[in-house]
Write an enzyme that holds these catalytic residues in place. Structure first.
Site, PDB file in Angstrom:
ATOM      1  CB  CYS A   1      -3.622   3.174  -1.688  1.00  0.00           C
ATOM      2  SG  CYS A   1      -4.741   4.553  -1.395  1.00  0.00           S
TER       3      CYS A   1
ATOM      4  CD  GLN B   1      -6.727  -4.883   3.808  1.00  0.00           C
ATOM      5  OE1 GLN B   1      -7.640  -5.690   3.966  1.00  0.00           O
ATOM      6  NE2 GLN B   1      -6.944  -3.620   3.536  1.00  0.00           N
TER       7      GLN B   1
ATOM      8  CG  HIS C   1      -1.939   0.996   1.339  1.00  0.00           C
ATOM      9  ND1 HIS C   1      -1.690   2.308   1.676  1.00  0.00           N
ATOM     10  CD2 HIS C   1      -3.291   0.911   1.152  1.00  0.00           C
ATOM     11  CE1 HIS C   1      -2.819   2.983   1.694  1.00  0.00           C
ATOM     12  NE2 HIS C   1      -3.812   2.167   1.374  1.00  0.00           N
TER      13      HIS C   1
ATOM     14  CG  ASP D   1       0.418  -2.156   6.299  1.00  0.00           C
ATOM     15  OD1 ASP D   1      -0.467  -2.261   7.170  1.00  0.00           O
ATOM     16  OD2 ASP D   1       0.229  -1.582   5.217  1.00  0.00           O
TER      17      ASP D   1
ATOM     18  CE  LYS E   1      -7.561  -0.646   5.787  1.00  0.00           C
ATOM     19  NZ  LYS E   1      -8.526  -0.152   4.789  1.00  0.00           N
TER      20      LYS E   1
END
Length: 426
Positions: A382, A219, A139, A216, A242
């Site tokens: 993104c 997700q 991202h 990261d 999220k």
């Protein structure tokens, strides 16, 4: 695509209809009068009633600034905020609550890390001759901060490429992770390709050369059981909206010794130990990184969100996501002209599926689907470098979550067939 009753799709949450009732927005209709089919959870998840109620209750009954006031409301607000930290600490398996830093989102958390590594002293400082390694599927929030860091410090930015089927190309891992590597930063689950990356394998290799590993997990945390220690990460970021939580709040977890060695990111109230006109000294982590009034009610909402997911069980959420993803992959491949980007094996990916529909622009796909109540995302998500790798400018993305049903996937497939007829695609 034949209609399939949810009970016939193995792995779905057994109380799916009960769970859907926890999310009030799922009962609404859109402007066309069609029922909402929400397939954009990788963008932002919907919120259960308990999160909404918890935030409203805090604002109605306990609203005050934290760690400042001596009155009862201040004490109640502080207790709620720090209780949320405890809930998140347990949810991600962090050894200590002092390793959990509230930020406004994952982007701020990643920028915090990239900037403080430029300002750090000793072994953590990134400078000329050092290398920072990322991946081509990141991202933008895990690309741009590292570009800025290397531009400003004279370090070199390198990256893992991608295979044709949507995985990281690890064939040159020993060359890319070398004695000059200072930082390896990667996504756990791609927001565009859906790929689940071998974070622990890469972390182990990075630690062999003394590199810092930044993950990261924006997700990953919503759909996988996450243990930050077992992941091999040194620092890990995710965002609240999220994981059925509110916007405006995110998390940075870091190993205690790493957080202790990093300098502050923002200066201001609450992050100090003492201030004189000549100099300041700083509070220990996590407060060193939480300058100013934090997102109090948002953190309280995030605490309620991870508590909700804990009651459902992340193993159950993960199985549901795999089942729905498998069903969606099968269904999408029945639509002529659909090209799926990323792995086709649902066990190797998360719930975000990006695809092309031949001869129809993704924005047109999303617009026509929206007239049928189906919410998907269209654009580059993104993740422009990953799109460029596969020769596409943009794509349509559907993304499921714990409340997604097979009927909704059927509606998407039928909707795509309608899009083809609407634009008279041969």
């Amino acid at each position: 695509m034949p209609h399939v009753e949810g009970s016939h799709v193995e792995g779905l949450l057994p109380d799916l209809e009960v769970i859907r009732k926890d999310f009030p927005i799922l009962t609404r209709t859109v402007a066309s009068g069609a029922p909402l089919v929400y397939l954009d959870s990788a963008n932002t998840s919907q919120k259960p009633q308990v999160v909404i109620d918890t935030m409203v209750d805090h604002l109605e009954r306990h609203n005050a600034n934290i760690a400042r006031a001596m009155h009862q409301l201040g004490a109640e607000s502080t207790e709620a905020f720090e209780s949320a930290r405890d809930k998140v600490t347990a949810f991600i398996g962090a050894p200590s609550r002092d390793e959990v830093v509230f930020t406004k989102n994952a982007t701020e958390a990643l920028n915090l890390v990239a900037n403080t590594l430029a300002w750090a002293e000793g072994d953590l400082k990134v400078g000329p001759g050092d290398e920072v390694l990322i991946t081509e599927m990141e991202h933008h929030s895990n690309i741009v901060p590292w570009q800025l860091l290397t531009e400003r410090t004279g370090a070199t930015l390198r990256w893992f490429g991608l295979t044709d089927d949507g995985h990281l190309d690890l064939s040159q891992i020993d060359e890319l992770i070398n004695e000059r590597t200072k930082v390896v930063s990667l996504t756990w689950v791609s927001n565009m390709l859906g790929t689940i990356n071998p974070v622990r394998q890469i972390a182990d290799r990075a630690h062999q050369v003394g590199a810092l590993v930044v993950v990261d997990a924006s997700q990953a945390v919503p759909q996988l059981p996450v243990d930050v220690v077992a992941s091999g990460a040194d620092l890990l970021a995710f965002t609240g909206h999220k994981v059925v939580g509110p916007t405006g709040v995110g998390l940075l977890w870091g190993r205690a010794e790493v957080l202790a060695a990093l300098p502050p990111f923002h200066g201001g109230g609450e992050m100090i130990e003492t201030v004189t006109m000549e100099r300041s000294t700083y509070a220990p982590a996590p407060h060193k990184f939480e300058a100013g009034t934090p997102p109090i009610v948002e953190a309280v909402g995030l605490g309620a969100a991870v508590e909700y997911l804990g009651h459902v069980g992340m193993e159950n959420v993960h199985r549901h996501e795999q089942a729905i993803t498998a069903y969606a992959l099968d269904g999408l491949q029945t639509v002529p002209g659909v090209r799926i980007l990323g792995p086709l094996d649902p066990k190797q990916r998360g719930g975000a599926i990006s695809f092309e529909l031949a001869d129809v622009h993704p924005h047109d796909v999303a617009t026509v689907l929206d007239t049928r109540g189906i919410a998907v995302r269209a654009g580059h998500h993104c993740a422009k470098p990953a799109h460029a790798r596969y020769g596409v400018q943009s794509s349509t993305r559907m993304s499921s979550y714990l409340y997604t049903t097979p009927d909704e996937i059927d509606a998407l497939v039928e909707g795509l067939l309608f899009v083809r007829s609407y634009f008279k695609v041969g």
